[in-house]
Design a protein around this motif. Sequence first.
Motif, PDB file in Angstrom:
ATOM      1  N   MET A   1      16.439   7.208 -21.116  1.00  0.00           N
ATOM      2  CA  MET A   1      15.329   8.025 -21.979  1.00  0.00           C
ATOM      3  C   MET A   1      16.296   9.646 -21.880  1.00  0.00           C
ATOM      4  O   MET A   1      15.523  10.637 -20.544  1.00  0.00           O
ATOM      5  CB  MET A   1      14.125   8.228 -21.145  1.00  0.00           C
ATOM      6  CG  MET A   1      12.918   6.845 -21.894  1.00  0.00           C
ATOM      7  SD  MET A   1      11.063   7.863 -21.041  1.00  0.00           S
ATOM      8  CE  MET A   1      10.962   8.770 -22.733  1.00  0.00           C
ATOM      9  N   THR A   2      17.421   9.579 -21.782  1.00  0.00           N
ATOM     10  CA  THR A   2      17.409  10.594 -22.491  1.00  0.00           C
ATOM     11  C   THR A   2      17.515  11.526 -24.095  1.00  0.00           C
ATOM     12  O   THR A   2      17.594  10.586 -24.972  1.00  0.00           O
ATOM     13  CB  THR A   2      19.138  10.783 -22.510  1.00  0.00           C
ATOM     14  OG1 THR A   2      19.836   9.614 -23.032  1.00  0.00           O
ATOM     15  CG2 THR A   2      19.540  10.188 -20.841  1.00  0.00           C
ATOM     16  N   ASP A   3      18.275  13.004 -24.151  1.00  0.00           N
ATOM     17  CA  ASP A   3      17.685  13.098 -25.693  1.00  0.00           C
ATOM     18  C   ASP A   3      18.835  12.031 -26.609  1.00  0.00           C
ATOM     19  O   ASP A   3      18.191  12.076 -27.452  1.00  0.00           O
ATOM     20  CB  ASP A   3      18.283  14.553 -25.999  1.00  0.00           C
ATOM     21  CG  ASP A   3      17.368  15.685 -24.790  1.00  0.00           C
ATOM     22  OD1 ASP A   3      16.354  15.516 -24.584  1.00  0.00           O
ATOM     23  OD2 ASP A   3      18.131  16.828 -24.430  1.00  0.00           O
ATOM     24  N   GLU A   4      19.763  11.660 -26.834  1.00  0.00           N
ATOM     25  CA  GLU A   4      20.771  11.472 -27.129  1.00  0.00           C
ATOM     26  C   GLU A   4      20.423   9.954 -27.494  1.00  0.00           C
ATOM     27  O   GLU A   4      20.105   9.586 -28.441  1.00  0.00           O
ATOM     28  CB  GLU A   4      22.007  10.947 -26.772  1.00  0.00           C
ATOM     29  CG  GLU A   4      22.810  12.533 -26.550  1.00  0.00           C
ATOM     30  CD  GLU A   4      22.490  13.851 -24.907  1.00  0.00           C
ATOM     31  OE1 GLU A   4      23.493  14.296 -24.809  1.00  0.00           O
ATOM     32  OE2 GLU A   4      21.555  13.023 -24.541  1.00  0.00           O
ATOM     33  N   ALA A   5      20.130   9.573 -25.955  1.00  0.00           N
ATOM     34  CA  ALA A   5      19.431   7.840 -26.506  1.00  0.00           C
ATOM     35  C   ALA A   5      17.977   7.356 -27.097  1.00  0.00           C
ATOM     36  O   ALA A   5      17.627   6.926 -28.121  1.00  0.00           O
ATOM     37  CB  ALA A   5      19.027   7.025 -25.113  1.00  0.00           C
ATOM     38  N   LEU A   6      17.454   8.928 -26.388  1.00  0.00           N
ATOM     39  CA  LEU A   6      15.925   8.203 -27.496  1.00  0.00           C
ATOM     40  C   LEU A   6      16.082   8.520 -29.062  1.00  0.00           C
ATOM     41  O   LEU A   6      15.715   7.854 -30.130  1.00  0.00           O
ATOM     42  CB  LEU A   6      14.490   9.452 -27.444  1.00  0.00           C
ATOM     43  CG  LEU A   6      14.890   9.526 -26.344  1.00  0.00           C
ATOM     44  CD1 LEU A   6      13.959  10.703 -25.544  1.00  0.00           C
ATOM     45  CD2 LEU A   6      13.522   8.249 -25.352  1.00  0.00           C
ATOM     46  N   ARG A   7      17.312   9.631 -29.769  1.00  0.00           N
ATOM     47  CA  ARG A   7      17.030   9.966 -30.949  1.00  0.00           C
ATOM     48  C   ARG A   7      17.767   8.597 -31.665  1.00  0.00           C
ATOM     49  O   ARG A   7      17.906   8.525 -32.432  1.00  0.00           O
ATOM     50  CB  ARG A   7      17.627  10.824 -30.962  1.00  0.00           C
ATOM     51  CG  ARG A   7      18.808  11.422 -32.251  1.00  0.00           C
ATOM     52  CD  ARG A   7      19.473  12.696 -32.492  1.00  0.00           C
ATOM     53  NE  ARG A   7      19.310  12.898 -34.169  1.00  0.00           N
ATOM     54  CZ  ARG A   7      19.338  13.953 -34.459  1.00  0.00           C
ATOM     55  NH1 ARG A   7      18.097  13.908 -33.950  1.00  0.00           N
ATOM     56  NH2 ARG A   7      19.737  14.616 -35.907  1.00  0.00           N
ATOM     57  N   GLU A   8      19.004   7.883 -30.973  1.00  0.00           N
ATOM     58  CA  GLU A   8      19.533   6.687 -31.044  1.00  0.00           C
ATOM     59  C   GLU A   8      18.761   5.399 -31.092  1.00  0.00           C
ATOM     60  O   GLU A   8      18.787   4.476 -32.297  1.00  0.00           O
ATOM     61  CB  GLU A   8      20.638   6.775 -30.257  1.00  0.00           C
ATOM     62  CG  GLU A   8      21.800   5.240 -30.322  1.00  0.00           C
ATOM     63  CD  GLU A   8      22.359   5.374 -32.119  1.00  0.00           C
ATOM     64  OE1 GLU A   8      22.279   4.095 -33.092  1.00  0.00           O
ATOM     65  OE2 GLU A   8      22.398   6.299 -33.235  1.00  0.00           O
ATOM     66  N   MET A   9      17.206   5.595 -30.642  1.00  0.00           N
ATOM     67  CA  MET A   9      17.021   4.722 -30.419  1.00  0.00           C
ATOM     68  C   MET A   9      15.687   4.552 -31.972  1.00  0.00           C
ATOM     69  O   MET A   9      15.583   3.322 -32.924  1.00  0.00           O
ATOM     70  CB  MET A   9      15.901   4.328 -29.303  1.00  0.00           C
ATOM     71  CG  MET A   9      16.845   4.081 -28.561  1.00  0.00           C
ATOM     72  SD  MET A   9      15.372   3.369 -27.188  1.00  0.00           S
ATOM     73  CE  MET A   9      15.347   4.932 -25.742  1.00  0.00           C
ATOM     74  N   ALA A  10      15.626   5.675 -31.981  1.00  0.00           N
ATOM     75  CA  ALA A  10      14.408   6.146 -33.028  1.00  0.00           C
ATOM     76  C   ALA A  10      14.728   5.789 -34.591  1.00  0.00           C
ATOM     77  O   ALA A  10      14.480   4.989 -35.148  1.00  0.00           O
ATOM     78  CB  ALA A  10      14.186   7.498 -32.932  1.00  0.00           C
ATOM     79  N   ALA A  11      16.646   5.628 -34.541  1.00  0.00           N
ATOM     80  CA  ALA A  11      17.543   6.278 -35.946  1.00  0.00           C
ATOM     81  C   ALA A  11      17.914   5.037 -36.032  1.00  0.00           C
ATOM     82  O   ALA A  11      18.093   4.195 -36.922  1.00  0.00           O
ATOM     83  CB  ALA A  11      18.354   7.188 -35.524  1.00  0.00           C
ATOM     84  N   SER A  12      18.089   3.743 -34.948  1.00  0.00           N
ATOM     85  CA  SER A  12      18.480   2.594 -35.373  1.00  0.00           C
ATOM     86  C   SER A  12      16.994   1.757 -35.636  1.00  0.00           C
ATOM     87  O   SER A  12      16.929   0.876 -36.558  1.00  0.00           O
ATOM     88  CB  SER A  12      18.638   1.661 -33.743  1.00  0.00           C
ATOM     89  OG  SER A  12      18.397   0.911 -33.853  1.00  0.00           O
ATOM     90  N   ALA A  13      15.765   1.921 -35.565  1.00  0.00           N
ATOM     91  CA  ALA A  13      15.053   2.215 -35.557  1.00  0.00           C
ATOM     92  C   ALA A  13      14.324   2.146 -37.909  1.00  0.00           C
ATOM     93  O   ALA A  13      14.047   1.188 -38.630  1.00  0.00           O
ATOM     94  CB  ALA A  13      13.406   2.201 -34.645  1.00  0.00           C
ATOM     95  N   ALA A  14      14.748   2.848 -37.856  1.00  0.00           N
ATOM     96  CA  ALA A  14      14.266   3.014 -38.821  1.00  0.00           C
ATOM     97  C   ALA A  14      15.185   3.154 -39.889  1.00  0.00           C
ATOM     98  O   ALA A  14      15.458   2.783 -40.541  1.00  0.00           O
ATOM     99  CB  ALA A  14      15.155   5.382 -39.170  1.00  0.00           C
ATOM    100  N   ARG A  15      16.644   2.649 -39.392  1.00  0.00           N
ATOM    101  CA  ARG A  15      17.817   1.734 -39.793  1.00  0.00           C
ATOM    102  C   ARG A  15      17.445   0.493 -40.538  1.00  0.00           C
ATOM    103  O   ARG A  15      18.021  -0.301 -41.678  1.00  0.00           O
ATOM    104  CB  ARG A  15      18.888   2.308 -39.522  1.00  0.00           C
ATOM    105  CG  ARG A  15      20.094   3.225 -39.507  1.00  0.00           C
ATOM    106  CD  ARG A  15      21.482   3.603 -38.946  1.00  0.00           C
ATOM    107  NE  ARG A  15      21.374   3.256 -37.865  1.00  0.00           N
ATOM    108  CZ  ARG A  15      21.359   3.867 -37.077  1.00  0.00           C
ATOM    109  NH1 ARG A  15      21.334   5.097 -37.091  1.00  0.00           N
ATOM    110  NH2 ARG A  15      21.695   3.261 -35.691  1.00  0.00           N
TER     111      ARG A  15
END
Length: 353
Positions: A298-312
């Motif tokens: 749970m870092t800012d960068e990781a949370l953003r990428e996890m959310a973006a990965s799911a959306a993609r």
Amino acid sequence: MTTNVARISFFERWLDPIAEQMLGDQPSIELTRLSYADPEPDNWDNLKRAHGYQASTRGDMHAPWFADADLIGRCTNLLAIFSSGAGFDVIDVPACTKAGIAVCNQAGSNFEAVAEHTLGFVLALSKRIAVTDKGLRRSAPVDRYGHIGRDIQGKTIGLIGLGFVGTRVAELSRGLFGMTVLAYDPYLDATEVTRRGAQKVTFQELLDRSDFVSVHCPRNDETFGMIDATVLGAMKRSAYLISTARGGIVREDDLEAALARDLIAGAALDVFLKEPPPSDHPLLAFDNFIATPHIAGMTDEALREMAASAARQWIALFDGRVPKHLVNPEVWPRFSERFAKEFGMLPAALQTR
């Protein structure tokens, strides 16, 4: 009768707003936010209409909204269920496969964060940062000579599991500290383990040689409870245990006993069977034990990428493409039939090696 709009439901929030932005830009996707505080009948009515369910993390999930056999049996329109991160233990994958539901995780989206957290544990344990910090906060003076640490340079780290996180830990350990990296992963041959920067060894050899034993495997029937009294007793007394994987892989009662008997030098866990662990958890009483509340990824960068990965992946799935991180590829023929019936087109064929 076919539909042109794919309905995705989720509870409360995504790990980062980027997912809602990405999915909100898709005219063929209808996104619905649910609340755990809303009446259960309302939430069930919505989920029964949904084609997709974005599951919360285990720490955020509330019963009865785990993606278990009961939910799957009640929500017969569901075509896919996604986890929020790399783990998918909140989803009953066999039940999904039987029902023709595709399951996806966000593998690799937070590997850097978890790998760095693992190295943070290595540093904190070997340099005795946590135990001396605790000592300084008490009234008694800290004896510097009673807390002499160890260098990491040239030591040996043993990795149980060599996926995204384990591979990055191997790279960091070699590059930063010149460590010898051993790996136990029964699903990789020696050539692949070497390519990922480690030496393939047996489980017993890893325990015999490692100064740090770090767990990076998924939690499943094979790994649940695998780090038990026997394993801890086989480690070097000077070795440290680290887990940033999933709660339940390490038997916490056995670890407590090992620390009490000084069978190992110390341990650090980011994950527990019950999360968050209670403040009176026996392990928290040990000075040579470090705990964090499942925040390695749970870092800012990781949370953003996890959310973006799911959306993609949601966009790809409802566009008729195979999502990148399909957990149960064997479901694809059945899923494709259900998808075609609902949306009037067959999705792409699953490519096999």
